[in-house]
Enzyme design. Structure first.
Site, PDB file in Angstrom:
ATOM      1  N   SER A  59       5.942  -3.769   0.347  1.00  0.00           N
ATOM      2  CA  SER A  59       4.875  -2.918  -0.181  1.00  0.00           C
ATOM      3  C   SER A  59       5.342  -2.037  -1.334  1.00  0.00           C
ATOM      4  O   SER A  59       6.507  -1.635  -1.408  1.00  0.00           O
ATOM      5  CB  SER A  59       4.313  -2.021   0.931  1.00  0.00           C
ATOM      6  OG  SER A  59       3.690  -2.791   1.928  1.00  0.00           O
ATOM      7  N   GLY A 101       1.346   0.469  -5.685  1.00  0.00           N
ATOM      8  CA  GLY A 101       0.123  -0.185  -6.131  1.00  0.00           C
ATOM      9  C   GLY A 101      -0.086  -1.560  -5.566  1.00  0.00           C
ATOM     10  O   GLY A 101      -0.957  -2.299  -6.026  1.00  0.00           O
ATOM     11  N   TRP A 129       6.371   2.873   1.539  1.00  0.00           N
ATOM     12  CA  TRP A 129       5.964   2.595   2.923  1.00  0.00           C
ATOM     13  C   TRP A 129       6.912   1.574   3.580  1.00  0.00           C
ATOM     14  O   TRP A 129       6.483   0.717   4.322  1.00  0.00           O
ATOM     15  CB  TRP A 129       4.523   2.089   3.012  1.00  0.00           C
ATOM     16  CG  TRP A 129       3.568   2.664   2.016  1.00  0.00           C
ATOM     17  CD1 TRP A 129       2.848   1.994   1.075  1.00  0.00           C
ATOM     18  CD2 TRP A 129       3.229   4.038   1.861  1.00  0.00           C
ATOM     19  NE1 TRP A 129       2.094   2.849   0.340  1.00  0.00           N
ATOM     20  CE2 TRP A 129       2.296   4.124   0.787  1.00  0.00           C
ATOM     21  CE3 TRP A 129       3.610   5.217   2.496  1.00  0.00           C
ATOM     22  CZ2 TRP A 129       1.750   5.318   0.365  1.00  0.00           C
ATOM     23  CZ3 TRP A 129       3.072   6.412   2.061  1.00  0.00           C
ATOM     24  CH2 TRP A 129       2.154   6.461   1.014  1.00  0.00           C
ATOM     25  N   GLN A 187     -19.784   6.103  37.974  1.00  0.00           N
ATOM     26  CA  GLN A 187     -19.950   4.762  37.399  1.00  0.00           C
ATOM     27  C   GLN A 187     -19.595   4.729  35.920  1.00  0.00           C
ATOM     28  O   GLN A 187     -19.005   3.747  35.435  1.00  0.00           O
ATOM     29  CB  GLN A 187     -21.385   4.287  37.603  1.00  0.00           C
ATOM     30  CG  GLN A 187     -21.593   2.823  37.191  1.00  0.00           C
ATOM     31  CD  GLN A 187     -23.013   2.366  37.418  1.00  0.00           C
ATOM     32  OE1 GLN A 187     -23.922   2.783  36.712  1.00  0.00           O
ATOM     33  NE2 GLN A 187     -23.206   1.511  38.409  1.00  0.00           N
ATOM     34  N   GLY A 244      -8.870  13.979  29.285  1.00  0.00           N
ATOM     35  CA  GLY A 244      -9.227  15.317  28.866  1.00  0.00           C
ATOM     36  C   GLY A 244      -8.124  16.009  28.094  1.00  0.00           C
ATOM     37  O   GLY A 244      -7.230  15.361  27.538  1.00  0.00           O
ATOM     38  N   GLU A 285       1.777  -4.649   7.980  1.00  0.00           N
ATOM     39  CA  GLU A 285       1.827  -6.117   8.045  1.00  0.00           C
ATOM     40  C   GLU A 285       0.443  -6.737   7.835  1.00  0.00           C
ATOM     41  O   GLU A 285       0.101  -7.766   8.409  1.00  0.00           O
ATOM     42  CB  GLU A 285       2.468  -6.594   9.348  1.00  0.00           C
ATOM     43  CG  GLU A 285       3.941  -6.225   9.434  1.00  0.00           C
ATOM     44  CD  GLU A 285       4.652  -6.835  10.615  1.00  0.00           C
ATOM     45  OE1 GLU A 285       4.343  -7.995  10.950  1.00  0.00           O
ATOM     46  OE2 GLU A 285       5.502  -6.152  11.197  1.00  0.00           O
ATOM     47  N   GLU A 300      -8.643  -5.258   7.574  1.00  0.00           N
ATOM     48  CA  GLU A 300      -9.520  -5.897   6.605  1.00  0.00           C
ATOM     49  C   GLU A 300      -8.861  -7.133   5.989  1.00  0.00           C
ATOM     50  O   GLU A 300      -9.521  -8.139   5.707  1.00  0.00           O
ATOM     51  CB  GLU A 300      -9.890  -4.893   5.509  1.00  0.00           C
ATOM     52  CG  GLU A 300     -10.766  -3.735   5.978  1.00  0.00           C
ATOM     53  CD  GLU A 300     -10.025  -2.691   6.784  1.00  0.00           C
ATOM     54  OE1 GLU A 300     -10.684  -1.859   7.434  1.00  0.00           O
ATOM     55  OE2 GLU A 300      -8.771  -2.692   6.782  1.00  0.00           O
TER      56      GLU A 300
END
Length: 384
Positions: free
Chosen positions: A118, A121, A157, A277, A338, A362, A366
């Site tokens: 990576s 850009g 990255w 339930q 919670g 990786e 999308e």
């Protein structure tokens, strides 16, 4: 293995890995510094023989390792996976001297590997790389005749950067050629002109940026063939994408088991949480999605091991379904626990931070959908 279950020996091995992760790896992980390579943890993975298995196991075994380690110690899982991701191109495409120098050290945990694809850009669009490999001595970069290059540009990255001992680096050797003009290089960290800096990321594993200021590389550093580096990258990702899904499944199963235990024992509204339930149906949905993701991951890994023709589609499907499922399951687990699940140090607080990144790295979700669609339409065209 059948399509629906693992063999007894595989189940026993997974149980052994979970125990090792909890008893021997988790204490080392807890001593590590977020954002830094935990060399003691990596060395222990090597000592246990798990790193060596990266080079002798198939895709399914890789998935079983990653899922089992992730269940009990995500840091150990990630350390193992990053060693495999960075070193697999050397194992699969390296020369004998490259393999002899680096793979034994990766296997015993004394050398840290990194996969440097990576760029600022060029993240999801990996074919749009700008890191330049400029030929020296008048040779043409893309002709295959050049034997020396200078790498100039940036990577970003990159997991294990800037602390890795070597990087599998993908650079453009032929301008304007898209995926056909990329070459993979093995670049030791001590090459002149190579610098790096850590990035402060949400997930705790080390991620950094690299700068290349005319970094020298030669034909001896090429992995595979000149201008054929994109194949090296995609081959590596096709192997590791299902196992990213396995990492996600391991986290989902840990969150699910914690939720079953919590809702079974928590008093609320005159009974136990499980008696509501809305709660029990939520837990059932979490279990359903986790099991579906697990089966798809195993199917994709088996397809890779059998050299099936539809591996890219299956790998993308497995990675997509499992990572999206894990995000859902961990989020639901936090909701059912919670406020206690938001406390620093709680298992679910940890998983909530860990589970987000796999939907991006990786190949983002999308991108996986794009791969699936591309493969489907290509198959349709071939069938006509």
């Amino acid at each position: 293995m059948t399509a629906f279950s693992l063999e007894p020996a595989q189940l026993a091995w997974c149980a052994e890995l979970r125990a090792l992760a909890a008893e021997r790896l988790r204490p080392l992980a807890e001593k590590g510094e977020p954002g830094r390579v935990n060399r003691a943890l990596v060395a222990e993975l090597g000592g246990l023989g798990l790193l060596g298995r990266l080079f002798t196991s198939g895709a399914l075994d890789l998935c079983l390792m990653r899922e089992s380690l992730a269940y009990a110690c995500t840091e150990a899982e990630t350390a193992l996976a990053l060693q495999g991701l960075g070193a697999h191109p050397v194992h699969a495409h390296g020369t004998e001297p490259q393999r002899a120098r680096w793979l034994p050290r990766v296997a015993d945990g004394t050398a840290i590997a990194a996969f440097a694809l990576s760029e600022p850009g060029a993240g999801s669009d990996a074919a749009a790389l700008d890191l330049r490999a400029e030929a020296e001595g008048g040779g043409s970069s893309g002709s295959g005749h050049a034997t020396r290059w200078r790498l100039t540009g940036e990577k970003c990255w990159i997991s294990n950067a800037p602390e890795a001992d070597f990087y599998t680096v993908f650079a453009r050797t032929t301008p304007g050629a898209g995926a056909r003009g990329v070459t993979a290089f093995l670049v030791p960290a001590d090459r002149p002109g190579l610098t790096g800096a850590g990035l402060d990321m949400l997930s705790p594993h080390p991620v950094g940026a690299l700068g290349f200021d005319a970094v020298p590389v030669t034909a001896d550093d090429v992995l595979g063939e000149v201008d054929r580096g994109f194949r090296v990258a995609m081959g590596t990702l096709n192997l590791f994408r299902p196992s990213v899904g396995a990492f996600a499944v391991g986290m989902a199963r840990a969150a699910l088991d914690a939720t079953v235990a919590h809702t079974a024992g928590r008093d609320a509204f005159g009974g136990r949480l499980r008696d509501l339930q809305a709660v029990s149906h939520q837990v059932a949905e979490m279990a359903l999605r986790t099991e579906a993701a697990r089966l798809m991951v195993y199917a994709a890994a088996t397809a890779y091991d059998e050299d099936a023709p539809d591996v890219p589609r299956r790998a993308a499907m497995a990675k997509l379904l499992a990572t999206e499922t894990a995000q859902y399951v961990v989020d639901a687990a936090v909701q059912l626990h919670g406020a206690r699940a938001l406390q620093r140090g709680h298992l679910l607080e940890h998983l909530y931070r860990e589970v987000r990144a796999p939907r991006i790295y990786e190949g983002a979700s999308e991108v996986q959908r794009g791969i699936i669609a591309k493969e489907l339409y290509a198959a349709h065209q071939e069938a006509r």
